[in-house]
Design a protein around this motif. Structure first.
Motif, mmCIF file in Angstrom:
data_model
loop_
_atom_site.group_PDB
_atom_site.id
_atom_site.type_symbol
_atom_site.label_atom_id
_atom_site.label_comp_id
_atom_site.label_asym_id
_atom_site.label_seq_id
_atom_site.Cartn_x
_atom_site.Cartn_y
_atom_site.Cartn_z
ATOM 1 N N ALA A 25 0.404 -1.095 -0.306
ATOM 2 C CA ALA A 25 -0.123 -0.429 0.290
ATOM 3 C C ALA A 25 0.429 1.053 -0.140
ATOM 4 O O ALA A 25 0.258 2.167 -0.907
ATOM 5 C CB ALA A 25 -0.953 -0.193 1.603
ATOM 6 N N ALA A 26 2.383 1.629 0.638
ATOM 7 C CA ALA A 26 2.957 2.059 0.884
ATOM 8 C C ALA A 26 3.484 2.382 -0.665
ATOM 9 O O ALA A 26 4.030 3.970 -1.018
ATOM 10 C CB ALA A 26 3.479 1.822 2.515
ATOM 11 N N SER A 27 4.256 1.456 -1.068
ATOM 12 C CA SER A 27 4.346 1.933 -2.396
ATOM 13 C C SER A 27 3.854 2.512 -3.160
ATOM 14 O O SER A 27 3.814 2.937 -4.641
ATOM 15 C CB SER A 27 5.593 0.370 -2.758
ATOM 16 O OG SER A 27 4.971 -0.411 -3.383
ATOM 17 N N ALA A 28 2.160 1.226 -3.708
ATOM 18 C CA ALA A 28 1.314 2.203 -4.328
ATOM 19 C C ALA A 28 1.042 3.713 -4.233
ATOM 20 O O ALA A 28 0.626 4.116 -5.460
ATOM 21 C CB ALA A 28 -0.081 1.239 -4.074
ATOM 22 N N LYS A 29 0.483 4.284 -3.431
ATOM 23 C CA LYS A 29 0.822 5.431 -2.652
ATOM 24 C C LYS A 29 2.240 6.408 -2.995
ATOM 25 O O LYS A 29 2.152 7.330 -3.752
ATOM 26 C CB LYS A 29 0.422 5.428 -1.021
ATOM 27 C CG LYS A 29 0.205 6.991 -0.722
ATOM 28 C CD LYS A 29 -0.302 7.083 0.154
ATOM 29 C CE LYS A 29 -0.416 8.248 0.991
ATOM 30 N NZ LYS A 29 -0.818 8.528 2.494
ATOM 31 N N ALA A 30 3.110 5.505 -2.945
ATOM 32 C CA ALA A 30 4.308 6.795 -3.558
ATOM 33 C C ALA A 30 4.724 7.073 -5.388
ATOM 34 O O ALA A 30 4.339 7.702 -5.368
ATOM 35 C CB ALA A 30 5.323 6.256 -3.074
ATOM 36 N N LYS A 31 4.310 5.790 -5.569
ATOM 37 C CA LYS A 31 3.630 5.154 -7.371
ATOM 38 C C LYS A 31 2.827 6.943 -7.305
ATOM 39 O O LYS A 31 3.273 7.885 -8.413
ATOM 40 C CB LYS A 31 3.827 3.985 -7.670
ATOM 41 C CG LYS A 31 4.720 3.440 -7.590
ATOM 42 C CD LYS A 31 4.356 2.307 -8.305
ATOM 43 C CE LYS A 31 5.966 1.318 -8.122
ATOM 44 N NZ LYS A 31 5.377 -0.237 -8.478
ATOM 45 N N GLU A 32 1.467 6.570 -7.421
ATOM 46 C CA GLU A 32 0.902 7.602 -7.100
ATOM 47 C C GLU A 32 1.270 9.254 -6.888
ATOM 48 O O GLU A 32 0.757 9.853 -7.801
ATOM 49 C CB GLU A 32 -0.294 7.588 -6.466
ATOM 50 C CG GLU A 32 -1.722 8.410 -6.890
ATOM 51 C CD GLU A 32 -3.015 7.790 -5.889
ATOM 52 O OE1 GLU A 32 -3.653 8.579 -5.400
ATOM 53 O OE2 GLU A 32 -3.051 6.578 -6.211
ATOM 54 N N GLN A 33 1.879 9.424 -5.889
ATOM 55 C CA GLN A 33 2.188 10.458 -5.767
ATOM 56 C C GLN A 33 3.707 11.005 -6.802
ATOM 57 O O GLN A 33 3.470 12.222 -6.861
ATOM 58 C CB GLN A 33 2.524 10.873 -3.918
ATOM 59 C CG GLN A 33 1.895 10.874 -2.991
ATOM 60 C CD GLN A 33 2.681 10.771 -1.712
ATOM 61 O OE1 GLN A 33 3.676 10.320 -1.560
ATOM 62 N NE2 GLN A 33 1.831 10.956 -0.755
ATOM 63 N N ASP A 34 3.798 10.095 -6.926
ATOM 64 C CA ASP A 34 5.249 10.466 -8.017
ATOM 65 C C ASP A 34 4.717 10.609 -9.420
ATOM 66 O O ASP A 34 5.164 11.956 -9.856
ATOM 67 C CB ASP A 34 6.488 9.160 -8.367
ATOM 68 C CG ASP A 34 7.490 9.557 -7.043
ATOM 69 O OD1 ASP A 34 7.239 9.762 -5.762
ATOM 70 O OD2 ASP A 34 7.468 8.508 -6.876
ATOM 71 N N LYS A 35 3.366 10.075 -9.414
ATOM 72 C CA LYS A 35 3.046 10.168 -11.387
ATOM 73 C C LYS A 35 1.996 11.867 -10.772
ATOM 74 O O LYS A 35 2.704 12.114 -12.079
ATOM 75 C CB LYS A 35 1.876 9.440 -10.885
ATOM 76 C CG LYS A 35 1.062 9.683 -12.459
ATOM 77 C CD LYS A 35 0.348 8.445 -12.486
ATOM 78 C CE LYS A 35 -0.125 8.072 -14.302
ATOM 79 N NZ LYS A 35 -1.443 7.908 -14.360
ATOM 80 N N ALA A 36 2.281 12.050 -9.692
ATOM 81 C CA ALA A 36 0.744 13.211 -9.720
ATOM 82 C C ALA A 36 2.177 14.425 -9.807
ATOM 83 O O ALA A 36 2.090 15.399 -10.255
ATOM 84 C CB ALA A 36 0.514 13.363 -8.649
ATOM 85 N N ALA A 37 3.149 14.296 -9.503
ATOM 86 C CA ALA A 37 4.541 15.389 -9.090
ATOM 87 C C ALA A 37 5.238 15.531 -10.588
ATOM 88 O O ALA A 37 5.303 16.484 -11.036
ATOM 89 C CB ALA A 37 5.768 14.797 -7.989
ATOM 90 N N TYR A 38 4.910 14.261 -10.999
ATOM 91 C CA TYR A 38 5.829 14.234 -13.123
ATOM 92 C C TYR A 38 4.719 14.956 -13.554
ATOM 93 O O TYR A 38 4.970 15.851 -14.113
ATOM 94 C CB TYR A 38 6.121 13.233 -13.293
ATOM 95 C CG TYR A 38 6.146 12.459 -14.657
ATOM 96 C CD1 TYR A 38 7.547 12.567 -14.978
ATOM 97 C CD2 TYR A 38 5.354 12.182 -15.211
ATOM 98 C CE1 TYR A 38 8.351 13.023 -16.503
ATOM 99 C CE2 TYR A 38 5.593 12.610 -16.770
ATOM 100 C CZ TYR A 38 7.102 12.273 -17.487
ATOM 101 O OH TYR A 38 7.242 13.349 -18.496
ATOM 102 N N GLU A 39 3.458 15.032 -13.546
ATOM 103 C CA GLU A 39 2.173 15.704 -14.345
ATOM 104 C C GLU A 39 2.222 17.255 -14.121
ATOM 105 O O GLU A 39 2.152 18.029 -14.963
ATOM 106 C CB GLU A 39 1.089 15.227 -13.596
ATOM 107 C CG GLU A 39 1.011 13.253 -14.491
ATOM 108 C CD GLU A 39 1.178 13.754 -16.055
ATOM 109 O OE1 GLU A 39 0.428 14.599 -17.390
ATOM 110 O OE2 GLU A 39 1.705 12.968 -16.310
#
Length: 106
Positions: A25-39
């Motif tokens: 769950a933590a890695s999925a949340k981190a990937k989602e935050q990274d994607k939002a930061a990239y966008e």
């Protein structure tokens, strides 16, 4: 005889009363935050190329607070007018009231 259970439903003899860290769950949340930061970085770069300001993220917006809301009820200050109220002093006193330290007169 029934087995004793702890506050979180675990066995009392087990000793694992702490919450377990969920890596997936933590890695999925981190990937989602990274994607939002990239966008956001991508849109900021495009805006900078056009000579405009970067768009604001939702997290950049100020959060509403309770301190900014007006009172809805009356404080009723007048009901204690003329009364003496003893207030407990929790920070290092002997108790409620006023104290004067007496020093020897020289």
């Amino acid at each position: 005889m029934s087995e004793k259970t702890g506050a979180y439903g675990n066995k009392a003899s087990e000793g694992s009363f702490r919450r377990k860290f969920d890596v997936e769950a933590a890695s999925a949340k981190a990937k989602e935050q990274d994607k939002a930061a990239y966008e956001h970085a991508k849109s900021a770069e495009q805006a900078a190329a056009k000579g405009k300001k970067a768009p604001r993220q939702k997290s950049d917006l100020p959060k509403p607070t309770q301190a900014l809301q007006a009172r809805t009820q009356d404080l009723e200050i007048e009901k204690n007018l003329g009364k003496t109220i003893v207030v407990n002093q929790s920070a290092g006193g002997k108790g409620p009231g006023f104290y004067v330290s007496l020093t020897a007169a020289s």
